[in-house]
Scaffold this motif. Structure first.
Motif, PDB file in Angstrom:
ATOM      1  N   VAL A   1      22.170  15.085   1.261  1.00  0.00           N
ATOM      2  CA  VAL A   1      20.974  14.974   2.102  1.00  0.00           C
ATOM      3  C   VAL A   1      20.039  16.112   1.731  1.00  0.00           C
ATOM      4  O   VAL A   1      20.474  17.270   1.631  1.00  0.00           O
ATOM      5  N   VAL A   2      18.781  15.793   1.514  1.00  0.00           N
ATOM      6  CA  VAL A   2      17.799  16.812   1.160  1.00  0.00           C
ATOM      7  C   VAL A   2      16.664  16.805   2.174  1.00  0.00           C
ATOM      8  O   VAL A   2      16.344  15.774   2.777  1.00  0.00           O
ATOM      9  N   SER A   3      16.055  17.962   2.358  1.00  0.00           N
ATOM     10  CA  SER A   3      14.895  18.077   3.239  1.00  0.00           C
ATOM     11  C   SER A   3      13.657  17.557   2.533  1.00  0.00           C
ATOM     12  O   SER A   3      13.701  17.176   1.354  1.00  0.00           O
ATOM     13  N   ARG A   4      12.526  17.579   3.215  1.00  0.00           N
ATOM     14  CA  ARG A   4      11.279  17.079   2.615  1.00  0.00           C
ATOM     15  C   ARG A   4      10.857  17.916   1.420  1.00  0.00           C
ATOM     16  O   ARG A   4      10.129  17.441   0.548  1.00  0.00           O
ATOM     17  N   THR A   5      11.314  19.180   1.333  1.00  0.00           N
ATOM     18  CA  THR A   5      10.998  20.029   0.184  1.00  0.00           C
ATOM     19  C   THR A   5      12.137  20.092  -0.819  1.00  0.00           C
ATOM     20  O   THR A   5      12.065  20.847  -1.787  1.00  0.00           O
ATOM     21  N   VAL A  20      18.945  21.211  -0.253  1.00  0.00           N
ATOM     22  CA  VAL A  20      20.175  20.435  -0.134  1.00  0.00           C
ATOM     23  C   VAL A  20      20.856  20.859   1.162  1.00  0.00           C
ATOM     24  O   VAL A  20      21.388  21.965   1.277  1.00  0.00           O
ATOM     25  N   LEU A  21      20.832  19.979   2.154  1.00  0.00           N
ATOM     26  CA  LEU A  21      21.276  20.317   3.509  1.00  0.00           C
ATOM     27  C   LEU A  21      22.720  19.912   3.780  1.00  0.00           C
ATOM     28  O   LEU A  21      23.392  20.529   4.611  1.00  0.00           O
ATOM     29  N   ALA A  22      23.197  18.868   3.150  1.00  0.00           N
ATOM     30  CA  ALA A  22      24.558  18.381   3.358  1.00  0.00           C
ATOM     31  C   ALA A  22      24.978  17.593   2.126  1.00  0.00           C
ATOM     32  O   ALA A  22      24.126  17.076   1.399  1.00  0.00           O
ATOM     33  N   TRP A  23      26.285  17.475   1.907  1.00  0.00           N
ATOM     34  CA  TRP A  23      26.764  16.854   0.684  1.00  0.00           C
ATOM     35  C   TRP A  23      28.221  16.450   0.838  1.00  0.00           C
ATOM     36  O   TRP A  23      28.932  16.941   1.712  1.00  0.00           O
ATOM     37  N   GLY A  28      30.375  19.272   3.072  1.00  0.00           N
ATOM     38  CA  GLY A  28      29.722  20.537   3.381  1.00  0.00           C
ATOM     39  C   GLY A  28      28.354  20.342   3.970  1.00  0.00           C
ATOM     40  O   GLY A  28      27.790  19.262   3.936  1.00  0.00           O
ATOM     41  N   PHE A  29      27.829  21.418   4.520  1.00  0.00           N
ATOM     42  CA  PHE A  29      26.446  21.398   5.002  1.00  0.00           C
ATOM     43  C   PHE A  29      25.919  22.816   5.010  1.00  0.00           C
ATOM     44  O   PHE A  29      26.656  23.782   5.148  1.00  0.00           O
TER      45      PHE A  29
END
Length: 301
Positions: A131-135, A138-141, A298-299
């Motif tokens: 999961v990636v933010s708008r910029t 990498v927030l979670a994987w 992870g996150f």
């Protein structure tokens, strides 16, 4: 050359200047003229004529003195600049943004990822996903979703960002078979965000860092391209599992401040699928052996 300060005017004006510089007279059926041209691409008067508006009005648009262009003017400019549909949509967004006053200073969006999304990441194994933010943070994987970007796991969680990785990590150029397309896509997403939220703290910090550290980023940033890719195929030259070509799909997560879920996939039974399984196992074993207390999914903090 056009010596106006880059910081002057509005994002609408800067976008018009950048796109005007990328269109030659020959492309729109105009004679090249005689003698050297003071600016690359079209002159203001040429573009104004093609769009059917006055030179004075177009000049005020570029300089940020006029901020309420009508939809018909926006469409005429898009046609004159030979914009494709994503670029045309971006021009409309910039015009709408220029016409309104920001209600309050922007704040940094939340980095929180819902527990249900983390469960989905785990369920997608062995398909690499993150999961990636708008910029592009990498927030979670899941295990393969981080290990696929070779070397990113060596960075602290807060530093893990797709654009930062492709421009600054020493492994990235060798990892991606089409590194040039990867960097253009990253810049296009950030540039699109800059058009509608130019003062966002998360964007200004990242763009400022990359402008200082990467000449390639600085060059692409000035082009104002806004076309990204949400799906397709990517070929990796991975140091752990060798060469593999994976399909990918990017999906917007509803109810979030621009978070996207990115998933890579391959046909079961293919060599690429076997490579994904191996990558997932290697990442899981590495995480377990590190004794850092990280979970299998992870996150970022």
């Amino acid at each position: 050359m056009d010596r106006e300060q880059h910081s002057s005017g509005t994002e609408l004006g800067r976008y018009l200047r950048a796109r005007r510089a990328q269109v030659t007279p020959e492309e729109v059926g105009l004679p090249p003229g005689t003698g050297p041209r003071r600016t690359p691409g079209l002159r203001r008067e040429e573009l104004a004529t093609l769009a059917g508006i006055s030179i004075d009005y177009f000049t005020r648009l570029e300089r940020g003195k006029e901020t309420h262009p009508s939809p018909s003017v926006v469409d005429s400019l898009a046609r004159a600049l030979r914009l494709e549909e994503p670029e045309h949509d971006h021009l409309r967004s910039l015009a709408a943004h220029a016409a309104r006053t920001p209600p309050e200073p922007p704040t940094t969006p939340s980095r929180s990822v819902r527990p249900g999304v983390k469960i989905l990441l785990e369920a997608m194994r062995p398909h690499p996903a993150h999961v990636v933010s708008r910029t592009g943070d990498v927030l979670a994987w899941n295990p393969g979703g981080l290990r696929l970007l070779a070397g990113m796991e060596d960075w602290p969680a807060r530093q893990r960002n797709i654009a930062r990785y492709v421009f600054l990590h020493p492994t990235a150029r060798d990892l991606f078979d089409d590194w040039g397309n990867q960097v253009r896509g990253c810049v296009a997403r950030l540039r699109a965000l800059a058009g509608t939220d130019p003062d966002a703290p998360d964007l200004t910090q990242l763009a400022g860092e990359l402008l200082l550290k990467s000449p390639e980023f600085a060059r692409l940033w000035e082009r104002y391209d806004v076309r990204g890719h949400a799906y397709g195929r990517k070929t990796f030259h991975h140091p752990d599992v060798g060469d593999l070509t994976l399909g990918y799909q990017s999906m917007q997560l509803e109810g979030t401040p621009g978070h996207r879920l990115v998933v890579y996939h391959a046909e079961p039974g293919s060599t690429e699928y076997d490579a994904m399984v191996l990558l997932d196992l290697m990442a899981s074993d590495s995480a377990h052996a590190s004794r850092t207390g990280a979970s299998r999914t992870g996150f970022a903090d």
